[in-house]
Design a protein around this motif. Structure first.
Motif, mmCIF file in Angstrom:
data_model
loop_
_atom_site.group_PDB
_atom_site.id
_atom_site.type_symbol
_atom_site.label_atom_id
_atom_site.label_comp_id
_atom_site.label_asym_id
_atom_site.label_seq_id
_atom_site.Cartn_x
_atom_site.Cartn_y
_atom_site.Cartn_z
ATOM 1 N N PRO A 1 -10.281 67.935 28.588
ATOM 2 C CA PRO A 1 -12.146 67.616 28.431
ATOM 3 C C PRO A 1 -12.044 65.841 27.742
ATOM 4 N N ASP A 2 -10.712 65.715 26.784
ATOM 5 C CA ASP A 2 -10.678 64.462 26.502
ATOM 6 C C ASP A 2 -9.630 63.475 27.146
ATOM 7 N N MET A 3 -9.855 63.822 28.549
ATOM 8 C CA MET A 3 -9.302 62.328 29.350
ATOM 9 C C MET A 3 -10.180 61.545 29.599
ATOM 10 N N ARG A 4 -9.555 60.376 29.275
ATOM 11 C CA ARG A 4 -10.943 58.869 29.575
ATOM 12 C C ARG A 4 -10.594 57.778 30.774
ATOM 13 N N TYR A 5 -10.782 56.987 31.346
ATOM 14 C CA TYR A 5 -10.274 56.443 32.777
ATOM 15 C C TYR A 5 -10.496 55.504 32.049
ATOM 16 N N ILE A 6 -9.929 54.943 32.740
ATOM 17 C CA ILE A 6 -9.868 52.657 32.808
ATOM 18 C C ILE A 6 -9.673 52.404 34.273
ATOM 19 N N LEU A 7 -11.039 51.914 35.531
ATOM 20 C CA LEU A 7 -11.378 51.859 36.238
ATOM 21 C C LEU A 7 -11.199 50.339 36.735
ATOM 22 N N LEU A 8 -10.290 50.133 37.491
ATOM 23 C CA LEU A 8 -10.880 49.134 37.948
ATOM 24 C C LEU A 8 -11.110 48.596 40.030
ATOM 25 N N ARG A 9 -11.780 47.923 39.930
ATOM 26 C CA ARG A 9 -12.169 47.858 40.919
ATOM 27 C C ARG A 9 -12.695 46.287 41.649
ATOM 28 N N PRO A 10 -12.628 45.337 42.997
ATOM 29 C CA PRO A 10 -12.972 44.296 42.739
ATOM 30 C C PRO A 10 -14.494 44.183 42.794
ATOM 31 N N ALA A 11 -15.636 42.977 41.988
ATOM 32 C CA ALA A 11 -16.610 42.815 42.158
ATOM 33 C C ALA A 11 -17.377 42.755 43.482
ATOM 34 N N LEU A 12 -18.219 43.314 44.002
ATOM 35 C CA LEU A 12 -18.199 43.040 45.377
ATOM 36 C C LEU A 12 -20.087 41.825 45.248
#
Length: 308
Positions: free
Chosen positions: A158-169
């Motif tokens: 429940p308390d997990m958070r994500y930092i997502l890295l992706r290319p900007a199109l």
């Protein structure tokens, strides 16, 4: 008011009404204070208060906006260069010699912050694919073992958070789902949003307690192989630490397999040391010493300014 006679003088009896009314007033005020204290909720501790924030408020309060975009070295491009050396003969077409030379390029990346509940299904699957690609062998060779079901369950805490890295199109450019590194699948119908490529790296973390201390704990950090060595991992870790620093937590923590020497060197360069609560070797009844196959590392955050 009744009176009494003493030594020829008429005196009035001392009044008890003032002391009685004062006592009643004090009792009434005390009761009101108690009722007010009971009606006013106590503020939540820092960890619980932080985890109760909606993701948009969490981002606004703790995530530096300048860290949500970055440029990383892209694949080298071949570029023809004409040499105007008049001493060199022209070819049969009348052109001078040409040479292909590597030309540096950069790729723009963007960062999204999500909770385990808000992360899109396609992004969640991309994160799982990265874990499976880069770490499943380490899990299988450890006492923990590799269980896709258990890992998915942990990723949904429940308390997990994500930092997502992706290319900007670029605007209007579709995401085909085909990226370097061999970890991405075909685009899902849920998609990842206009102008966004698929996840090529991520860091998951939790604001929590560890041995009674308020910490930020990195559960996972994984990159597509083609992003390694370009500064993406350091950027994710710097952002993760800055979030913990802004929240007001004591230290940043993580777990690393002893066999993962590349990761251990990476964390060492970032200033992480073996934590005092990292598991120690255990002596079994038969005298065998069992070494733990992982380490708990930590880094103090309070008073420790980021290296930017």
């Amino acid at each position: 008011m009744p009176s009494s006679v003493k030594e020829g003088r008429v005196t009035k009896a001392k009044s008890k009404s003032r002391s009685t009314s004062s006592s009643v007033l004090s009792s009434s005020l005390g009761k009101r204070r108690r009722e007010h204290a009971e009606a006013t909720p106590k503020p939540l501790p820092l960890v619980e208060r932080t985890n109760a924030l909606p993701i948009d408020q969490f981002i606004e309060k703790y995530v530096p906006q300048s860290s949500l975009q970055l440029n990383l070295p892209g694949p080298k491009q071949k570029q023809k260069q004409t040499h105007d050396d008049k001493d060199k003969p022209a070819d049969r077409n009348g052109d001078h010699d040409h040479k292909e030379q590597d030309s540096p390029s950069t790729t723009n990346y963007i960062i999204d912050i999500h909770t385990a509940q808000s992360v899109p299904p396609a992004d969640f699957q991309a994160c799982f694919n990265l874990i499976e690609l880069t770490s499943s062998n380490d899990y299988m060779n450890s006492s923990i073992g590799w269980s896709p079901a258990k890992k998915r369950k942990e990723m949904k805490l429940p308390d997990m958070r994500y930092i997502l890295l992706r290319p900007a199109l670029a605007p209007g450019r579709p995401d085909t789902g085909q990226h370097e590194g061999g970890v991405d699948k075909a685009p899902s119908e849920e998609g990842t949003g206009a102008g966004k490529g698929q996840v090529l790296g991520f860091l998951s973390f939790m604001v929590t307690y560890e041995d009674g201390k308020e910490v930020i704990y990195c559960y996972e950090i994984h990159l597509s192989p083609t992003l390694r060595g370009k500064g993406a991992g350091k950027h994710l870790m710097t952002l993760y630490e800055e979030i913990g620093r802004r929240v007001g937590l004591e230290k940043a923590m993580l777990t690393v397999f002893k066999a993962n020497t590349v990761a251990r060197r990476f964390y060492d360069l970032l200033g992480y040391d073996v934590d005092e609560y990292s598991p120690q070797p255990r002596r079994l009844r038969n005298g065998t010493v069992k070494e733990p196959d992982y380490l708990i590392l930590s880094k103090a955050l309070k008073g420790n300014l980021p290296d930017v």
